[in-house]
Design an enzyme around this catalytic site. Structure first.
Site, PDB file in Angstrom:
ATOM      1  N   ARG A  77      31.425  67.032 -80.781  1.00 23.78           N
ATOM      2  CA  ARG A  77      31.448  65.638 -80.322  1.00 23.78           C
ATOM      3  C   ARG A  77      30.095  65.233 -79.743  1.00 23.78           C
ATOM      4  O   ARG A  77      29.819  64.051 -79.569  1.00 23.78           O
ATOM      5  CB  ARG A  77      32.542  65.434 -79.267  1.00 23.78           C
ATOM      6  N   GLY A  88      33.864  78.028 -94.638  1.00 25.38           N
ATOM      7  CA  GLY A  88      35.081  78.650 -95.171  1.00 25.38           C
ATOM      8  C   GLY A  88      35.246  78.362 -96.654  1.00 25.38           C
ATOM      9  O   GLY A  88      36.195  78.841 -97.288  1.00 25.38           O
ATOM     10  N   ARG A 157      42.003  78.588 -96.690  1.00 30.69           N
ATOM     11  CA  ARG A 157      41.654  78.532 -95.260  1.00 30.69           C
ATOM     12  C   ARG A 157      42.526  77.545 -94.478  1.00 30.69           C
ATOM     13  O   ARG A 157      42.582  77.585 -93.255  1.00 30.69           O
ATOM     14  CB  ARG A 157      40.186  78.163 -95.075  1.00 30.69           C
ATOM     15  N   ASN A 179      22.828  66.474 -70.761  1.00 29.97           N
ATOM     16  CA  ASN A 179      24.031  65.633 -70.890  1.00 29.97           C
ATOM     17  C   ASN A 179      25.254  66.512 -71.186  1.00 29.97           C
ATOM     18  O   ASN A 179      26.315  66.365 -70.565  1.00 29.97           O
ATOM     19  CB  ASN A 179      23.817  64.600 -72.003  1.00 29.97           C
ATOM     20  N   ARG A 184      30.259  69.407 -69.461  1.00 26.12           N
ATOM     21  CA  ARG A 184      31.042  70.589 -69.862  1.00 26.12           C
ATOM     22  C   ARG A 184      31.050  71.711 -68.834  1.00 26.12           C
ATOM     23  O   ARG A 184      31.503  72.812 -69.136  1.00 26.12           O
ATOM     24  CB  ARG A 184      30.524  71.099 -71.210  1.00 26.12           C
TER      25      ARG A 184
HETATM   26  C1  FAD Z   1      36.337  66.367 -69.929  1.00 21.12           C
HETATM   27  C2  FAD Z   1      36.204  65.678 -71.240  1.00 21.12           C
HETATM   28  C3  FAD Z   1      37.327  65.154 -71.871  1.00 21.12           C
HETATM   29  C4  FAD Z   1      37.200  64.493 -73.097  1.00 21.12           C
HETATM   30  N1  FAD Z   1      38.330  64.009 -73.697  1.00 21.12           N
HETATM   31  C5  FAD Z   1      38.228  63.380 -74.892  1.00 21.12           C
HETATM   32  C6  FAD Z   1      39.396  62.863 -75.557  1.00 21.12           C
HETATM   33  O1  FAD Z   1      40.494  62.959 -75.062  1.00 21.12           O
HETATM   34  N2  FAD Z   1      39.246  62.269 -76.760  1.00 21.12           N
HETATM   35  C7  FAD Z   1      38.008  62.106 -77.340  1.00 21.12           C
HETATM   36  O2  FAD Z   1      37.922  61.539 -78.431  1.00 21.12           O
HETATM   37  N3  FAD Z   1      36.891  62.597 -76.738  1.00 21.12           N
HETATM   38  C8  FAD Z   1      36.968  63.226 -75.547  1.00 21.12           C
HETATM   39  N4  FAD Z   1      35.839  63.723 -74.954  1.00 21.12           N
HETATM   40  C9  FAD Z   1      34.545  63.615 -75.655  1.00 21.12           C
HETATM   41  C10 FAD Z   1      33.653  62.533 -75.038  1.00 21.12           C
HETATM   42  O3  FAD Z   1      34.238  61.250 -75.163  1.00 21.12           O
HETATM   43  C11 FAD Z   1      32.271  62.524 -75.722  1.00 21.12           C
HETATM   44  O4  FAD Z   1      32.429  62.221 -77.093  1.00 21.12           O
HETATM   45  C12 FAD Z   1      31.575  63.868 -75.632  1.00 21.12           C
HETATM   46  O5  FAD Z   1      31.636  64.377 -74.322  1.00 21.12           O
HETATM   47  C13 FAD Z   1      30.112  63.735 -76.075  1.00 21.12           C
HETATM   48  O6  FAD Z   1      29.419  63.065 -75.057  1.00 21.12           O
HETATM   49  P1  FAD Z   1      28.220  62.073 -75.374  1.00 21.12           P
HETATM   50  O7  FAD Z   1      28.662  60.943 -76.247  1.00 21.12           O
HETATM   51  O8  FAD Z   1      27.606  61.691 -74.045  1.00 21.12           O
HETATM   52  O9  FAD Z   1      27.201  63.050 -76.148  1.00 21.12           O
HETATM   53  P2  FAD Z   1      26.291  62.737 -77.416  1.00 21.12           P
HETATM   54  O10 FAD Z   1      27.108  62.341 -78.585  1.00 21.12           O
HETATM   55  O11 FAD Z   1      25.401  63.949 -77.572  1.00 21.12           O
HETATM   56  O12 FAD Z   1      25.446  61.491 -76.992  1.00 21.12           O
HETATM   57  C14 FAD Z   1      24.446  61.608 -75.953  1.00 21.12           C
HETATM   58  C15 FAD Z   1      24.173  60.201 -75.422  1.00 21.12           C
HETATM   59  O13 FAD Z   1      23.598  59.409 -76.456  1.00 21.12           O
HETATM   60  C16 FAD Z   1      24.110  58.083 -76.357  1.00 21.12           C
HETATM   61  N5  FAD Z   1      24.859  57.772 -77.585  1.00 21.12           N
HETATM   62  C17 FAD Z   1      25.205  58.639 -78.575  1.00 21.12           C
HETATM   63  N6  FAD Z   1      25.850  58.000 -79.554  1.00 21.12           N
HETATM   64  C18 FAD Z   1      25.931  56.703 -79.179  1.00 21.12           C
HETATM   65  C19 FAD Z   1      26.506  55.552 -79.764  1.00 21.12           C
HETATM   66  N7  FAD Z   1      27.138  55.579 -80.926  1.00 21.12           N
HETATM   67  N8  FAD Z   1      26.400  54.389 -79.104  1.00 21.12           N
HETATM   68  C20 FAD Z   1      25.771  54.313 -77.911  1.00 21.12           C
HETATM   69  N9  FAD Z   1      25.206  55.372 -77.296  1.00 21.12           N
HETATM   70  C21 FAD Z   1      25.287  56.553 -77.919  1.00 21.12           C
HETATM   71  C22 FAD Z   1      24.988  58.021 -75.107  1.00 21.12           C
HETATM   72  O14 FAD Z   1      24.177  57.649 -74.018  1.00 21.12           O
HETATM   73  C23 FAD Z   1      25.421  59.457 -74.960  1.00 21.12           C
HETATM   74  O15 FAD Z   1      25.790  59.811 -73.630  1.00 21.12           O
HETATM   75  C24 FAD Z   1      35.933  64.371 -73.724  1.00 21.12           C
HETATM   76  C25 FAD Z   1      34.813  64.897 -73.079  1.00 21.12           C
HETATM   77  C26 FAD Z   1      34.937  65.540 -71.858  1.00 21.12           C
HETATM   78  C27 FAD Z   1      33.708  66.118 -71.203  1.00 21.12           C
END
Ligand code: FAD
Length: 230
Positions: A77, A88, A157, A179, A184
């Site tokens: 994610r 696989g 698989r 980040n 995490r």
């Molecule tokens: C405790 C926990 C519970 C979670 N539960 C769920 C869940 O139930 N369901 C679910 O689907 N996900 C869940 N997630 C995943 C979460 O929503 C994020 O997708 C994941 O943590 C990646 O974070 P990020 O987007 O900051 O990281 P990255 O994708 O690495 O992005 C880094 C940063 O780049 C920027 N960025 C990246 N892409 C975009 C974009 N398209 N638009 C604008 N800015 C962008 C943002 O500033 C982002 O913080 C969970 C995460 C955590 C930590």
């Protein structure tokens, strides 16, 4: 083939580029100045405090992570990274499966966003291990059966569970890594609370330990400003 059960995650630092000095150098191009080592410590402190993030992109890491599929799925994610994973479709997979260690909390109490996890009862611990092992054994048997009957790997698989181990390379810059670590690892210094899955937290702890050796000053400031990514 004999099935292996594990509870641990593996993280290796394969490669890295840059250092605390690279971060300072990138930041200083805007003012055309240079600085001593001590001045760079102060500069990195200001960059972290003010969330002036782009200089932290000057450092890049490549890790190899070996973990169950349910952990990899959460990891992927994090989009600001590059990934290559075991296929696989192109190879026969290895029979290595996750089983929670007895100390892994099993009881989930509360509501979404405010869960508390507590240790399982002896019965829950025993049932959890048995269920993981028998599901993995059953699935592996059927995977091998399908392969033996000439079914393509990419179809066979499909019967394997999320507890199967996978391996991938992930390449990410320091800003993106911070980040990842902020989300995490429920670290005692974190200003913003997070509630990560225990198994991905184990991966994050290893990545933090390995990455901070490359940029000790940046990580020191990351900790002191509450582990908020710049
Ligand atoms: C405790 C926990 C519970 C979670 N539960 C769920 C869940 O139930 N369901 C679910 O689907 N996900 C869940 N997630 C995943 C979460 O929503 C994020 O997708 C994941 O943590 C990646 O974070 P990020 O987007 O900051 O990281 P990255 O994708 O690495 O992005 C880094 C940063 O780049 C920027 N960025 C990246 N892409 C975009 C974009 N398209 N638009 C604008 N800015 C962008 C943002 O500033 C982002 O913080 C969970 C995460 C955590 C930590």
């Amino acid at each position: 083939m004999t099935i292996e059960f594990r509870s641990t995650m593996d993280v290796e630092l394969i490669d890295h580029m840059g250092s605390d000095e690279s971060i300072a150098r990138s930041a200083r191009v805007s003012s055309g100045t240079s600085g001593t080592e001590e001045q760079n410590v102060g500069l990195l402190r200001m960059l972290m405090r003010d969330r002036h993030g782009s200089p932290f992109e000057s450092v890049t890491y490549q890790f190899k992570v070996t973990c169950p599929i349910f952990v990899a799925r959460e990891f992927f994610r994090h989009r600001i990274a590059s990934y290559n994973e075991v296929s696989g479709r192109y190879k026969v997979l290895e029979p290595v499966f996750y089983v929670p260690e007895p100390a892994r909390p099993l009881a989930q109490i509360g509501k979404p966003g405010a869960y508390r996890f507590e240790p399982g009862t002896p019965e829950q611990i025993s049932l959890t291990a048995t269920a993981h092992k028998s599901a993995a054994g059953w699935a592996w048997e059927h995977y091998e059966w399908l392969l033996k009957e000439g079914v393509a790997r990419e179809v066979a698989r499909n019967v394997l569970p999320l507890s199967l181990y996978t391996s991938f390379y992930v390449t990410m810059n320091l800003r993106s890594l911070l980040n990842f670590l902020s989300l995490r690892w429920a670290h005692e210094d974190s200003k913003v609370p997070t509630f990560p899955l225990k198994e991905i937290e184990a991966v994050a702890k290893d990545m933090d330990r390995l990455a901070r050796e490359v940029c000790p000053v940046a990580f020191e400031h990351f900790d002191s400003f509450g582990r908020v990514a710049p």
